[in-house]
Structures are given as C-alpha cells and as structure tokens.
Enzyme design. Structure first.
Site, PDB file in Angstrom:
ATOM      1  N   SER A  23       0.838  -1.210   0.000  1.00 44.65           N
ATOM      2  CA  SER A  23       0.000   0.000   0.000  1.00 44.65           C
ATOM      3  C   SER A  23       0.869   1.254   0.000  1.00 44.65           C
ATOM      4  CB  SER A  23      -0.885   0.038   1.247  1.00 44.65           C
ATOM      5  OG  SER A  23      -1.874  -0.936   1.166  1.00 44.65           O
ATOM      6  N   GLY A  94      -6.181  -3.243  -7.689  1.00 46.68           N
ATOM      7  CA  GLY A  94      -7.252  -2.294  -7.366  1.00 46.68           C
ATOM      8  C   GLY A  94      -6.691  -0.974  -6.868  1.00 46.68           C
ATOM      9  N   ASP A 313      -7.316  -7.361   4.881  1.00 47.92           N
ATOM     10  CA  ASP A 313      -6.456  -8.244   4.081  1.00 47.92           C
ATOM     11  C   ASP A 313      -5.993  -9.476   4.864  1.00 47.92           C
ATOM     12  OD1 ASP A 313      -6.732  -6.586   1.911  1.00 47.92           O
ATOM     13  OD2 ASP A 313      -4.916  -5.443   2.346  1.00 47.92           O
ATOM     14  N   ARG A 386      -3.947 -13.720  -1.696  1.00 45.39           N
ATOM     15  CA  ARG A 386      -4.116 -13.956  -0.251  1.00 45.39           C
ATOM     16  C   ARG A 386      -4.797 -15.302   0.016  1.00 45.39           C
ATOM     17  NH1 ARG A 386      -1.607  -9.531   1.544  1.00 45.39           N
ATOM     18  NH2 ARG A 386      -2.146  -7.596   0.487  1.00 45.39           N
TER      19      ARG A 386
HETATM   20  C1  S3P Z   1      -5.608  -0.919   0.132  1.00 48.37           C
HETATM   21  C2  S3P Z   1      -6.791  -0.825   0.806  1.00 48.37           C
HETATM   22  C3  S3P Z   1      -7.670  -1.974   1.059  1.00 48.37           C
HETATM   23  C4  S3P Z   1      -6.930  -3.298   0.904  1.00 48.37           C
HETATM   24  C5  S3P Z   1      -6.081  -3.337  -0.318  1.00 48.37           C
HETATM   25  C6  S3P Z   1      -5.076  -2.204  -0.328  1.00 48.37           C
HETATM   26  C7  S3P Z   1      -4.848   0.313  -0.111  1.00 48.37           C
HETATM   27  O1  S3P Z   1      -8.737  -1.933   0.138  1.00 48.37           O
HETATM   28  O2  S3P Z   1      -7.828  -4.374   0.891  1.00 48.37           O
HETATM   29  O3  S3P Z   1      -5.379  -4.564  -0.373  1.00 48.37           O
HETATM   30  O4  S3P Z   1      -3.669   0.232  -0.468  1.00 48.37           O
HETATM   31  O5  S3P Z   1      -5.427   1.391   0.048  1.00 48.37           O
HETATM   32  P1  S3P Z   1     -10.045  -1.053   0.462  1.00 48.37           P
HETATM   33  O6  S3P Z   1      -9.554   0.226   0.960  1.00 48.37           O
HETATM   34  O7  S3P Z   1     -10.794  -0.892  -0.816  1.00 48.37           O
HETATM   35  O8  S3P Z   1     -10.797  -1.858   1.485  1.00 48.37           O
END
Ligand code: S3P
Length: 427
Positions: A23, A94, A313, A386
């Site tokens: 992240s 994502g 996560d 995961r």
């Molecule tokens: C993340 C936020 C989380 C997490 C993802 C990474 C990030 O998702 O599940 O693996 O880096 O901001 P959400 O914020 O959509 O829950």
C-alpha cells in the site's frame, strides 16, 4: 497456470524479511511522480501490483529508475503527465486503478484505466461517484473497468464514504490536490491512513484523524526521501504459521505497525497469541518494529465492527487460524471480502470446509467452530494471492499434502513467498 504442493510441517523457525509494504509503495510512487523533482524510495515492494503502478506511470511519461527495492522517481509536477498513447494497464491491482483515477481526474486529458479479468469484475462506482461530484467525467462498463477518465478543473468536496475504504479515501484526497479549497473525507470506520501521512512528507497541508482525512488544494508536492517498512499483511502469514505450529519461533524484521494496520496484532492478542513487538521506530510518519511470534493455543473471539477495515487483508489467514481455535469464532461486518481479487468469503469457506473445518458462511462473514484437524486436498486460489498464501499455511498444519492451483498469483504481493516458507519450515 502453476501448481504448488505443500507438505505438512512440524514447526517454523527463523528470521524472516517480508517485502516492503505494498500500500505504501503504490502511494510513494504515485506521489513522487507528481512532485516537483526527484524523490528516492527505499524498501519498495517488488510485487506485480506495484509493477503495475510503475508501468502506468511510465505510460504517463514519468521516468523511474528501479534497482531492486530502491527507486528514483523523476517527478514532473502535478500537471507533468503526458497524455498516454495506450490504455493504462493496472493488471490485478485495485489500488493502482482507484488511486491513479484520483490523480487522472485532475489532468487536462482523457485516459483509460483497465485491468485483468479480476479487476474488471470489481466495483468502481465507489470512486466514480465522488470524482464526478468533483467535476470529472468517467465512462465505465456499468461502473466497472475499463474506466475512461476525462479530467479537468475539479471542485473540493466533503465526502462521506458509505464503505470504509482507504482506496476510496485516497482517490478523493488525491483528486483534492487539484481542487480549489478543502476536500474532506469522513468514514464510518477508520481505514489505513498512509496517503494522508505521506502527503505531509511531501510538504502538503493534509489532515488525518481516525475516521477522516482532508487536504487543501491546489497543492504542490516537494520531492522527498521515503523509506518503506515491511508489509504487515505479508508478515501475518508467518505470525500465524508460528502460532499454529508447535515449537515455532519466527522473527519478522522491520514491519510497519501503523495504528490503522495493526488490527491483526489486536485480533491475535485477543485470541491469546504470543506476538511480541520490539521498540517502535518512526520514519516518514510510518512506525515500524521487529515482531516475534511463537506457538500458542488460541481462543475464539468475534471479529467485526470497526476492526474489520484494519484486518481486511488478514481475514483469510485469520479464518485459517480460527479452525485451530478453541470455541466459536465469528467474523461479521465483512461483506467487503466479497469484492476483493475474488469473493474471499465464499472461497475461504468452500476450501476450509473441503479441508475438514466446521465453517458456516454468512452474508457478511462466517462462523468457525474449532479446533478441527485439517486434511490436505486440492485448492484453487482463483488467482487471488491472499487465498493462495492462506492455504499454503493451512497446508502446513494439514495431515496430507495440499495442492494449490493457480499459485503464481502470489507474486501479486509476495514474490519469493514459497522460497521464504520452505527455508523456514522444519519437517
Ligand atoms: C488498500 C486498501 C484496502 C486493501 C487493499 C489495499 C490500499 O482496500 O484491501 O489490499 O492500499 O489502500 P479497500 O480500501 O478498498 O478496502
């Protein structure tokens, strides 16, 4: 498609270095790319997801020199991106898609963000709505990728998110860098706050608190040096492996322990695990420490409410732990798990049941009665890193070999995971 076979283990031992936080790595690269000059990043994650961010930034005309886990990013300022000549491929990531959408909303050109099959299935309305409120125009495939983003002059907004999501919060705050005035996001439950902390390192007037963030735009970012700690979400697999295997002791060096990420430590403490934190150091506003974990019999608990965004996560590996826990573990308020790289709730329930766990799936979670012995069998990760790693750990405590199909997806967050695992386990 690659397949991995995991054999049962007696214990897990040693000192383990986990990859740089994924992240934080995405954010470090993106914010460096819009800073006014060169930033140096150390401890960068070398995962496929972070490579997707690097690829997209290169397609936007940013020069990056990458040498292992060190990067020099030649930032070109907030409006320094070139209009891309190709679709920006976010792969499986994502975070790349949602955060980059925030930056693209402020650009004076159109760009298209796309991704793999899994990313094309994930919900994007959560970022489309606020970005459109700010003045961007976004075409999508029924609120899913590909997303065509037409940026322009943005308005500051006060936005209350309906789901606790750091990706949504960061997307809006990133767009807020381009708007006139204060952009604020409030959340029902606090999500990870790496973006807000990092913006201050880049000299931006950003505010953060448990449950909210704000930025004053238009903002200019000054380049900086960032050192990224190890990823607690990657560490979680080893913390739990050591908890489940008798006579184990693992040390995990330099792991990020940002308060918005340590739900896993809180959950394990409530379950009676023995995880110890060394002295905490802070760099770039991100606390970090060494963690030690050893074998301990666990007791059941309820995981729900405002803890969920902090363990989102880690829930798949916590579900594995729950199968070995005395009593009834309840996971609730976690419907978001259905919208990750796969439907993690359905997939964990399906395959833990196949391994012999007493698990019942609910709409927003599951109920796990333990302890139950696990039996090795064949698992399909459905391309979700995961899920693959969680079942690799489950395979260590199972009575026969466990076969994990589609195991290559682990590179999405933890290249070298199996090598690290095989070096540390005792058979
Ligand atoms: C993340 C936020 C989380 C997490 C993802 C990474 C990030 O998702 O599940 O693996 O880096 O901001 P959400 O914020 O959509 O829950």
């Amino acid at each position: 498609m690659s397949t991995k076979t995991i054999k049962p283990a007696l214990s897990i031992q040693g000192c383990i270095q986990v990859p740089g936080d994924k992240s934080i790595s995405h954010r470090a690269l993106m914010l460096s790319s819009i800073a006014n000059g060169d930033s140096v990043i150390t401890g960068l994650s070398q995962s496929a997801d972070v490579q997707s961010t690097i690829n997209c930034l290169r397609a936007l005309g940013i020069e990056l020199e990458i040498d292992g886990n060190r990067a020099v990013v030649h930032g070109r300022g907030k409006l320094g991106y070139h209009k891309p000549s190709e679709v920006l491929n976010c792969g499986n990531s994502g975070t790349t898609m949602r955060l980059l959408a925030g930056l693209l909303a402020g650009q004076p050109f159109d760009a298209v963000l796309d991704g793999d099959e899994s990313l094309r299935r994930r919900p994007m309305r959560r970022i489309i709505d606020p970005l459109e409120q700010m003045g961007a125009t976004i075409e999508s495939n029924d609120y899913k990728a590909p997303l065509k983003i037409r940026g322009g002059q943005l308005r500051a907004i006060d936005y209350a998110t309906t789901i606790a999501s750091a990706q949504v919060k960061s997307c809006v705050i990133f767009a807020g860098l381009y708007a006139n005035g204060n952009t604020r996001v409030t959340e029902r439950a606090p999500s990870r706050d790496h973006s807000e902390r990092m913006l201050i390192e880049f000299g931006v007037k950003a505010q953060y608190s448990m449950g909210g963030a704000g930025v004053r735009g238009p903002a200019e970012l000054q380049p900086c040096e960032l050192d990224i700690p190890g990823d607690i979400s990657a560490a979680a697999f080893f913390l739990i492996a050591a908890t489940l295997l008798p006579d184990s002791k693992v040390e995990l060096a330099n792991v990020g322990v940002n308060p918005s990420r340590i739900g896993i430590l809180d959950a394990l403490a409530t379950m009676g695990a023995s995880v110890y934190k060394d002295e905490v150091q802070e760099r770039n506003r991100e606390p970090r420490t060494n963690l030690t974990s050893g074998y301990k019999k666990l007791k059941a608990t309820t995981l729900g409410g405002s803890l969920i965004p902090k363990i989102i996560d880690e829930l798949p590996i916590l579900a594995v732990a729950a199968t070995q826990t005395e009593g009834v573990t309840v996971i609730k308020d976690a419907e978001e798990l259905r919208f990750k790289e796969c439907d993690r709730l359905a997939t964990m329930c399906k395959y833990l049941k196949k391994m012999g766990a007493d698990i019942r799936e609910n709409k927003d979670g599951c109920v796990i009665k333990g302890p139950t012995p696990l039996h090795g069998c064949t698992i399909d990760s459905l391309g979700d890193h995961r899920i693959a790693m969680s079942f690799a750990i489950a395979g260590l405590i199972a009575d026969e070999k466990t076969v994990i199909k589609n195991s290559e997806c682990i590179d999405v967050s933890f290249p070298g995971f199996f090598e690290v695992l095989e070096k540390s386990v005792v058979r």
